[in-house]
Design an enzyme around this catalytic site. Structure first.
Site, PDB file in Angstrom:
ATOM      1  N   HIS A 126       0.843  -1.200   0.000  1.00  7.84           N
ATOM      2  CA  HIS A 126       0.000   0.000   0.000  1.00  7.84           C
ATOM      3  C   HIS A 126       0.886   1.262   0.000  1.00  7.84           C
ATOM      4  O   HIS A 126       0.652   2.191  -0.778  1.00  7.84           O
ATOM      5  CB  HIS A 126      -0.912  -0.058   1.237  1.00  7.84           C
ATOM      6  CG  HIS A 126      -1.784   1.141   1.440  1.00  7.84           C
ATOM      7  ND1 HIS A 126      -3.102   1.180   1.029  1.00  7.84           N
ATOM      8  CD2 HIS A 126      -1.532   2.346   2.007  1.00  7.84           C
ATOM      9  CE1 HIS A 126      -3.617   2.362   1.342  1.00  7.84           C
ATOM     10  NE2 HIS A 126      -2.688   3.093   1.934  1.00  7.84           N
ATOM     11  N   GLU A 127       1.921   1.267   0.817  1.00  8.07           N
ATOM     12  CA  GLU A 127       2.823   2.434   0.867  1.00  8.07           C
ATOM     13  C   GLU A 127       3.585   2.599  -0.452  1.00  8.07           C
ATOM     14  O   GLU A 127       3.747   3.704  -0.956  1.00  8.07           O
ATOM     15  CB  GLU A 127       3.822   2.304   2.029  1.00  8.07           C
ATOM     16  CG  GLU A 127       3.192   2.329   3.413  1.00  8.07           C
ATOM     17  CD  GLU A 127       2.362   3.572   3.694  1.00  8.07           C
ATOM     18  OE1 GLU A 127       2.660   4.640   3.116  1.00  8.07           O
ATOM     19  OE2 GLU A 127       1.396   3.477   4.478  1.00  8.07           O
ATOM     20  N   HIS A 130       1.535   4.367  -2.869  1.00  9.09           N
ATOM     21  CA  HIS A 130       1.496   5.828  -2.718  1.00  9.09           C
ATOM     22  C   HIS A 130       2.690   6.450  -3.456  1.00  9.09           C
ATOM     23  O   HIS A 130       2.586   7.525  -4.040  1.00  9.09           O
ATOM     24  CB  HIS A 130       1.552   6.230  -1.242  1.00  9.09           C
ATOM     25  CG  HIS A 130       0.239   6.101  -0.516  1.00  9.09           C
ATOM     26  ND1 HIS A 130      -0.938   6.643  -0.992  1.00  9.09           N
ATOM     27  CD2 HIS A 130      -0.078   5.501   0.675  1.00  9.09           C
ATOM     28  CE1 HIS A 130      -1.923   6.383  -0.128  1.00  9.09           C
ATOM     29  NE2 HIS A 130      -1.434   5.687   0.883  1.00  9.09           N
ATOM     30  N   GLU A 186      -6.283   6.761  -1.142  1.00  4.68           N
ATOM     31  CA  GLU A 186      -6.325   5.478  -0.435  1.00  4.68           C
ATOM     32  C   GLU A 186      -6.871   4.373  -1.319  1.00  4.68           C
ATOM     33  O   GLU A 186      -6.335   3.271  -1.353  1.00  4.68           O
ATOM     34  CB  GLU A 186      -7.192   5.601   0.825  1.00  4.68           C
ATOM     35  CG  GLU A 186      -6.476   6.290   1.949  1.00  4.68           C
ATOM     36  CD  GLU A 186      -5.158   5.610   2.271  1.00  4.68           C
ATOM     37  OE1 GLU A 186      -5.173   4.480   2.757  1.00  4.68           O
ATOM     38  OE2 GLU A 186      -4.108   6.214   1.999  1.00  4.68           O
ATOM     39  N   ASP A 190      -4.876   1.073  -2.440  1.00  2.00           N
ATOM     40  CA  ASP A 190      -5.390  -0.271  -2.159  1.00  2.00           C
ATOM     41  C   ASP A 190      -5.414  -1.130  -3.425  1.00  2.00           C
ATOM     42  O   ASP A 190      -5.006  -2.289  -3.411  1.00  2.00           O
ATOM     43  CB  ASP A 190      -6.819  -0.199  -1.593  1.00  2.00           C
ATOM     44  CG  ASP A 190      -6.852   0.212  -0.131  1.00  2.00           C
ATOM     45  OD1 ASP A 190      -5.767   0.326   0.484  1.00  2.00           O
ATOM     46  OD2 ASP A 190      -7.961   0.423   0.398  1.00  2.00           O
TER      47      ASP A 190
HETATM   48 ZN    ZN Z   1      -2.543   5.041   2.389  1.00  2.00          ZN
END
Ligand code: ZN
Length: 461
Positions: A126-127, A130, A186, A190
């Site tokens: 997930h990071e 980003h 987000e 995901d």
């Molecule tokens: Zn996040």
């Protein structure tokens, strides 16, 4: 080049019938940073973070494990190949954050809370997503576009380029606004994270399971240790369903079972005593008292080597380790990157035009009008001494010193006094070209030679 081609061919043969094209594509958006700038920004902020929070050394077995896991996952990250690097913060609270261009930080508490390697991999994927999506700099770029006025020179500086300048100094350090992701960011992270996990061999649903677990615990107990993660990574809604829906588009595969490495790291972290955020904050405060933010840092300290900047209206040279924010037709801020914060210039020079009410006003009258206007938007500004006539490369100008308050604060949180040295000269059409050299008053003596050096190179066109 041979290996990727072979493996691509193999995977095409194996999965194409089931739909390789089903991978989520990274989205793109307005981003004012080049890829190199983004990497540089991440590096600088990572160095800052390392000073702000207790990061385990790279030699720590927990860090080494996280780095191996991170390398496996980031090998499957789509898009630009950012220089990913992974760090463990020795803090109890569950959280993780990614800086622009590759640095990823995982709190030790996250590893303690993960039930299996897939859950930790989920947070990391997930990071990584980003980073792929450049969420931090995209949010920052958006903010720049919104033309935030600068605090110190409010009204005069609500110009897009200067707002951009201010924003380019944006911090991505601990607690930064730009590390708080939007719900849209987000859900993108995901989805991309789902594919990265799948491609690395982890069951993507473990990511959603972990996030939901945090949600339940954080919500029920109002547990601040967990709420931090949820506040930085808010639930976009139906997290689990979205992940499952994406998984359903991918061919069935066998997932990695939990690793023995994870089991031994779990055991190790269970015996560790990470600090709480309060303890870290207390240490930071102590550190600030010992070394208050009063010294010009290496990057602020102006290089004596100058670099030219060609504007449509003038030419000026500036210390080569500083940057020009703005372009050849806009108002410009020339400053060290860390001398510009979210809404103010602490160290540097602003170069702008001022149009007096009466275009036939004398230099003297126009300068006074400029000063009045500056004070209108910054009521605390006061003039010290008299304005003086000076000559800048044969052109007559006015020089005035003002005192205001700096965006830099002392250990007690009080702003330092700021010195604003204004130099104005007039063009044939009556407009003023003015420079404001800015520094906390206590550092002005150190900065002055560089400011004078710049001024001597100024040539109006
Ligand atoms: Zn996040």
């Amino acid at each position: 080049m041979l290996r990727p081609i072979i493996s691509l061919t193999l995977s095409l043969c194996l999965v194409l019938p089931l739909g390789l094209e089903a991978r989520v594509e990274p989205t793109h958006g307005f981003d004012i940073f080049s890829q190199d700038e983004e990497i540089q920004l991440g590096k600088e902020n990572a160095a800052q973070v390392m000073k702000q929070v207790p990061v385990l050394p790279d030699s720590d077995p927990v860090t080494q494990y996280v780095q191996r896991l991170g390398a496996k996952l980031s090998d499957h990250a789509p898009g630009y190949k950012w220089p990913y690097n992974f760090h463990v913060v020795n803090v109890k609270e569950i959280n993780a954050f990614a800086l622009p261009g590759g640095p990823v930080f995982i709190n030790l508490g996250t590893i303690q809370a993960a039930d299996n390697e897939g859950q930790l991999a989920g947070v990391m994927a997930h990071e990584i997503s980003h980073v792929v999506q450049r969420h931090g700099t995209r949010a920052a770029s958006k903010q720049m576009g919104a033309q935030l006025p600068l605090a110190i020179l409010g009204g005069l500086m609500g110009n897009s380029t200067l707002a951009k300048a201010a924003e380019l100094g944006i911090s991505f350090g601990v607690g930064s606004y730009f590390l708080k992701n939007s719900r849209r960011a987000e859900s993108e992270a995901d989805l991309l994270g789902t594919d990265i996990m799948y491609d690395t061999g982890y069951d993507p649903r473990q990511m959603a399971v972990f996030f939901e677990k945090l949600e339940k615990q954080g919500g029920a107990a109002a547990n601040s240790a967990i709420n931090q993660f949820l506040s930085d990574h808010p639930n976009p809604g139906n997290r689990a369903q979205a992940v499952s829906a994406e998984v359903a588009t991918l061919p069935p595969r066998n997932y990695l079972s939990d690793s023995s490495e994870f089991a031994s790291v779990k055991q190790r972290v269970a015996g560790m005593k990470p600090l709480t955020s309060e303890q870290v904050a207390a240490m930071q405060k102590q550190g600030d008292n010992q070394a208050p933010q009063t010294q010009a840092s290496a990057d602020i300290s102006p290089s004596s080597t100058l670099k030219p900047f060609h504007h449509n209206d003038y030419e000026i040279s500036y210390p080569e380790n500083w940057q020009v924010f703005g372009d050849q037709s806009s108002n410009v801020t020339i400053a060290p990157r860390s001398g510009v914060s979210q809404n103010a210039v602490a160290y540097g020079a602003i170069i702008a035009n001022y149009q007096p009410e009466d275009s036939a006003a004398s230099l003297d009258a126009a300068t006074h009008e400029l000063l009045t206007s500056l004070r209108q938007s910054n009521s605390e500004l006061r003039q010290i001494g008299h304005d003086e006539s000076i000559r800048v490369n044969g052109v007559t100008g006015k020089s005035v010193d003002l005192i205001g308050s700096s965006p830099i604060k002392d250990a007690q949180g009080r702003p330092f006094e700021e010195r604003d040295w204004v130099v104005a000269s007039q063009r044939r059409d009556g407009t003023l070209l003015y420079i404001i050299f800015i520094s906390p008053d206590k550092d002005f003596g150190t900065m002055r030679p560089a400011f004078e050096h710049m001024l001597r190179t100024l040539r109006l066109r």
